[in-house]
Scaffold this active site. Structure first.
Site, short mmCIF file in Angstrom:
data_model
loop_
_atom_site.label_atom_id
_atom_site.label_comp_id
_atom_site.label_asym_id
_atom_site.label_seq_id
_atom_site.Cartn_x
_atom_site.Cartn_y
_atom_site.Cartn_z
N GLY A 68 143.53 -9.72 119.28
CA GLY A 68 142.46 -10.37 120.02
C GLY A 68 141.48 -9.36 120.61
O GLY A 68 141.69 -8.15 120.54
N TYR A 77 142.55 -13.67 112.81
CA TYR A 77 141.51 -13.39 111.82
C TYR A 77 141.65 -11.98 111.24
O TYR A 77 141.74 -11.80 110.02
CB TYR A 77 140.12 -13.43 112.49
CG TYR A 77 139.55 -14.78 112.76
CD1 TYR A 77 138.67 -15.36 111.86
CD2 TYR A 77 139.85 -15.46 113.94
CE1 TYR A 77 138.09 -16.60 112.13
CE2 TYR A 77 139.27 -16.70 114.21
CZ TYR A 77 138.40 -17.26 113.30
OH TYR A 77 137.83 -18.48 113.56
N ILE A 78 141.62 -10.99 112.14
CA ILE A 78 141.55 -9.61 111.66
C ILE A 78 142.83 -9.24 110.92
O ILE A 78 142.79 -8.60 109.87
CB ILE A 78 141.27 -8.66 112.85
CG1 ILE A 78 139.88 -8.98 113.44
CG2 ILE A 78 141.35 -7.20 112.43
CD1 ILE A 78 139.51 -8.18 114.69
N THR A 118 129.66 -14.46 115.50
CA THR A 118 128.30 -13.93 115.47
C THR A 118 127.21 -15.01 115.48
O THR A 118 126.29 -14.94 116.30
CB THR A 118 128.13 -13.03 114.22
OG1 THR A 118 129.05 -11.95 114.37
CG2 THR A 118 126.72 -12.52 114.07
N TYR A 153 117.77 -3.13 112.10
CA TYR A 153 117.83 -3.77 113.43
C TYR A 153 116.94 -3.00 114.40
O TYR A 153 116.21 -3.60 115.20
CB TYR A 153 119.28 -3.80 113.94
CG TYR A 153 120.01 -5.05 113.57
CD1 TYR A 153 120.32 -5.31 112.25
CD2 TYR A 153 120.37 -5.99 114.53
CE1 TYR A 153 120.99 -6.47 111.89
CE2 TYR A 153 121.04 -7.15 114.18
CZ TYR A 153 121.34 -7.39 112.86
OH TYR A 153 121.99 -8.54 112.52
N HIS A 167 130.04 -31.05 87.89
CA HIS A 167 131.19 -30.67 87.09
C HIS A 167 130.84 -29.57 86.10
O HIS A 167 129.77 -29.62 85.51
CB HIS A 167 131.69 -31.91 86.34
CG HIS A 167 132.95 -31.68 85.60
ND1 HIS A 167 134.17 -31.52 86.22
CD2 HIS A 167 133.18 -31.54 84.27
CE1 HIS A 167 135.10 -31.31 85.31
NE2 HIS A 167 134.53 -31.32 84.12
N ALA A 208 135.28 -19.29 109.15
CA ALA A 208 135.94 -18.86 107.91
C ALA A 208 136.86 -17.69 108.21
O ALA A 208 136.62 -16.93 109.14
CB ALA A 208 134.89 -18.43 106.88
N LYS A 255 133.42 -5.41 107.01
CA LYS A 255 134.65 -6.11 106.58
C LYS A 255 134.41 -6.89 105.30
O LYS A 255 135.16 -6.82 104.35
CB LYS A 255 135.11 -7.03 107.73
CG LYS A 255 136.35 -7.85 107.49
CD LYS A 255 136.14 -9.17 106.80
CE LYS A 255 135.07 -10.05 107.34
NZ LYS A 255 135.37 -10.75 108.57
N GLU A 307 142.73 -10.91 107.45
CA GLU A 307 141.67 -10.36 106.59
C GLU A 307 142.05 -8.96 106.11
O GLU A 307 141.96 -8.64 104.92
CB GLU A 307 140.34 -10.36 107.34
CG GLU A 307 139.83 -11.80 107.57
CD GLU A 307 138.50 -11.88 108.29
OE1 GLU A 307 138.05 -10.86 108.87
OE2 GLU A 307 137.89 -12.97 108.27
N SER A 331 124.50 -8.77 118.05
CA SER A 331 123.86 -9.96 117.47
C SER A 331 123.11 -10.77 118.52
O SER A 331 121.94 -11.15 118.32
CB SER A 331 124.91 -10.84 116.80
OG SER A 331 125.55 -10.11 115.78
P1 NDP Z 1 142.69 -13.63 117.06
O1 NDP Z 1 142.47 -14.29 118.36
O2 NDP Z 1 142.20 -14.26 115.81
O3 NDP Z 1 144.26 -13.41 116.87
C1 NDP Z 1 144.99 -12.69 117.80
C2 NDP Z 1 146.43 -12.61 117.34
O4 NDP Z 1 147.11 -11.70 118.18
C3 NDP Z 1 147.15 -13.93 117.43
O5 NDP Z 1 148.07 -14.01 116.37
C4 NDP Z 1 147.87 -13.83 118.76
O6 NDP Z 1 149.07 -14.54 118.80
C5 NDP Z 1 148.19 -12.34 118.81
N1 NDP Z 1 148.30 -11.82 120.17
C6 NDP Z 1 147.48 -12.05 121.21
N2 NDP Z 1 147.87 -11.37 122.28
C7 NDP Z 1 148.98 -10.67 121.93
C8 NDP Z 1 149.86 -9.80 122.61
N3 NDP Z 1 149.68 -9.50 123.89
N4 NDP Z 1 150.88 -9.27 121.93
C9 NDP Z 1 151.08 -9.59 120.62
N5 NDP Z 1 150.29 -10.42 119.93
C10 NDP Z 1 149.25 -10.96 120.58
O7 NDP Z 1 142.14 -12.15 117.26
P2 NDP Z 1 141.64 -11.00 116.24
O8 NDP Z 1 141.90 -9.74 116.95
O9 NDP Z 1 142.19 -11.20 114.88
O10 NDP Z 1 140.07 -11.24 116.18
C11 NDP Z 1 139.31 -11.26 117.41
C12 NDP Z 1 138.22 -12.30 117.34
O11 NDP Z 1 137.19 -11.83 116.52
C13 NDP Z 1 138.65 -13.63 116.73
O12 NDP Z 1 139.15 -14.50 117.69
C14 NDP Z 1 137.38 -14.13 116.13
O13 NDP Z 1 136.70 -14.89 117.09
C15 NDP Z 1 136.59 -12.87 115.80
N6 NDP Z 1 136.67 -12.60 114.35
C16 NDP Z 1 136.13 -13.51 113.50
C17 NDP Z 1 136.18 -13.30 112.15
C18 NDP Z 1 135.59 -14.31 111.24
O14 NDP Z 1 134.82 -15.16 111.70
N7 NDP Z 1 135.94 -14.32 109.94
C19 NDP Z 1 136.79 -12.10 111.57
C20 NDP Z 1 137.34 -11.23 112.56
C21 NDP Z 1 137.27 -11.48 113.90
P3 NDP Z 1 149.12 -16.05 119.33
O15 NDP Z 1 148.69 -16.92 118.20
O16 NDP Z 1 150.56 -16.22 119.68
O17 NDP Z 1 148.22 -16.11 120.51
#
Ligand code: NDP
Length: 448
Positions: free
Chosen positions: A263, A178-179, A312, A99, A437, A342, A51, A182, A15
């Protein structure tokens, strides 16, 4: 004549990279971009777009069920994962083509190969060819982070989840972000047994607590299971090909697929950045200033590789700002305040601005308004699922500093309402707006 092969060499056609390439070229720059995977990047190829299409596909499960209450005779329906998967992948390929066309139309040279940085103004392609550019833009995005535990090779990430041969009957998802939420919604609607396993005791850290609690409650009602404070220990492959997930503090969970969503990390490995003096932070992200410039003056970076806000539209803004500033004579700095976001869970979440907790810490005295309601459609459908809208207001100024919502179409409603929050409108401005409404969005102007 420039002494460089290109004015700008972009590494990564996602992007941020595509936007920067296209806009720089439209300002007259000679631009090349290298992409080792597919043009479009994470969002188009293995993220937001496929997704969201799966989210639409999944929602039919509830819509078909509810349709009976609205008078439709719906025969027993069968879901065909392979058909949806292939249709989604075909759409992704179509967008990838568009793209590519955009880049061609702007006369951007595309190298479908890996490029690494070998000097402040020099890159090397995988075939050994070396090219020079006055400026280099790193837009290589992020990559799923998989914690190190025995059997992690049996897990999949969001990279592979779109390509599954068959729908897994039992899915264990690591992570509570997030992931995880979702895909929990998606698989659950398709009929898989889903368990979310989180290392901590909260999902969706950063979102408003009441909204997160509501999602948790609704997800559990829909049949998604949760394990909290349960670190992943190992994944053991069984003789029948299934998996057994061993956790700390919990019984092992049998699964047919394990999705790790813990993450994403900046994609800087092996790019040659540190060798030429580009400073990276502790997570491997390229450190940049507000003009997207790194510690090497000819090298810039935008998007997830800088680990600012991994979204993005933010990467797109950064790419645009970089190109306008450097090639368009229009210095632009991205404003990171009140970026809406979101979660496309079932139901989805939309949010902008401060959570209640953040506002209390930063502003002291605040007012909080909530509307906890059942959408009209859910009432007739007999679906006992309540939406929650929450408005956070600065007591001193009456300004709306945060909006948080969970419920049908929350991201669609939130995007429009985010304009008001960004514009600094007050609770009185919301109140002065006549309700539309019947709609769900009208709750925003009826909060008491
Ligand atoms: P997120 O950062 O949303 O969530 C990561 C999760 O993994 C948290 O619950 C975190 O726990 C946990 N975690 C992190 N490190 C570890 C570890 N070492 N062992 C076990 N658990 C762990 O990441 P995602 O992978 O879901 O998504 C990646 C990024 O992609 C997001 O941050 C977002 O920016 C983007 N994204 C955006 C979307 C949208 O806009 N709708 C959709 C999908 C992705 P804790 O809370 O304790 O840190």
């Amino acid at each position: 004549m420039s002494k460089f092969d290109y004015d700008l060499f972009v590494i990564g056609a996602g992007s941020g990279g595509v936007r920067a390439s296209r806009v720089a070229a439209s300002h007259g720059a000679r631009v090349a971009v290298a992409e080792e995977h597919r043009v479009g990047g994470t969002c188009v190829i293995r993220g937001c777009v496929p997704k969201k299409l799966l989210v639409y596909g999944a929602h039919f499960a509830e819509d078909l069920h509810d349709a009976r209450q609205f008078g439709w005779d719906v025969p027993d329906c069968r879901f065909d994962w392979a058909r949806l998967r292939d249709n989604v992948l075909a759409e992704v390929t179509r967008l990838e083509g568009l793209y590519g066309q955009t880049l061609d139309n702007h006369k951007v040279t595309v190298f479908k190969t890996r490029a690494t940085v070998i000097g402040p103004q020099k890159v090397r392609l995988a075939d050994g060819k070396e090219l020079t550019a006055e400026r280099i833009l790193i837009a290589t995005g992020g990559w799923p982070f998989v914690p190190d535990f025995p059997g992690s090779e049996h897990a999949i990430t969001s990279n592979e989840v779109f390509h599954l041969d068959a729908l897994p009957k039992r899915v264990v998802i690591a992570g509570g972000g997030y992931i995880a939420n979702e895909f929990a919604g998606i698989f659950n609607e398709f009929g898989s047994k889903v368990t979310i396993v989180n290392r901590g005791d909260a999902i969706l850290r950063g979102y408003d607590e009441q909204i997160r609690d509501r999602l948790l409650q609704i997800s559990m009602t829909k049949g998604i299971e949760f394990r909290f404070n349960a670190p992943f220990q190992s994944i053991e492959k069984q003789d029948d090909g299934s998996l057994l997930v061993h956790l700390g503090n919990c019984e092992p969970i049998p699964a047919d697929a394990v999705l790790v969503a813990t993450g994403r990390v900046p994609n800087t490995g092996g790019l040659g950045l540190e060798e030429v003096g580009v400073e990276l932070d502790a997570h491997g992200a390229v450190k940049v200033d507000e003009t997207n410039q790194s510690s090497v003056l000819s090298i810039y970076a935008v998007g997830d590789v800088t680990n600012r806000i991994q979204l993005t539209p933010v990467a797109i803004r950064e790419g645009q700002a970089f190109a306008d500033s450097v090639f368009g004579g229009k210095p632009t700095v991205v404003d990171y305040v009140n970026v809406p976001s979101a979660v496309f869970s079932h139901p989805p979440i939309g949010a902008v601005g401060m959570t209640e907790a953040e506002a209390r810490n930063k502003l002291g005295t605040i007012r909080v308004y909530t509307s906890d309601f059942r959408a009209m459609k859910n009432v007739l459908a007999g679906r006992n699922e309540r939406a929650l809208y929450k408005m956070v207001v600065n007591e001193a100024t009456d300004q709306v500093v945060g909006l948080h919502m969970i419920g049908p179409d929350a991201p669609e409603i939130l995007q429009a309402a985010a304009v008001a929050v960004k514009a600094g409108l007050t609770k009185a401005d919301f109140d002065a707006t006549v309700a539309l409404h019947p709609s769900m969005a009208e709750e925003l102007v009826l909060l008491k």
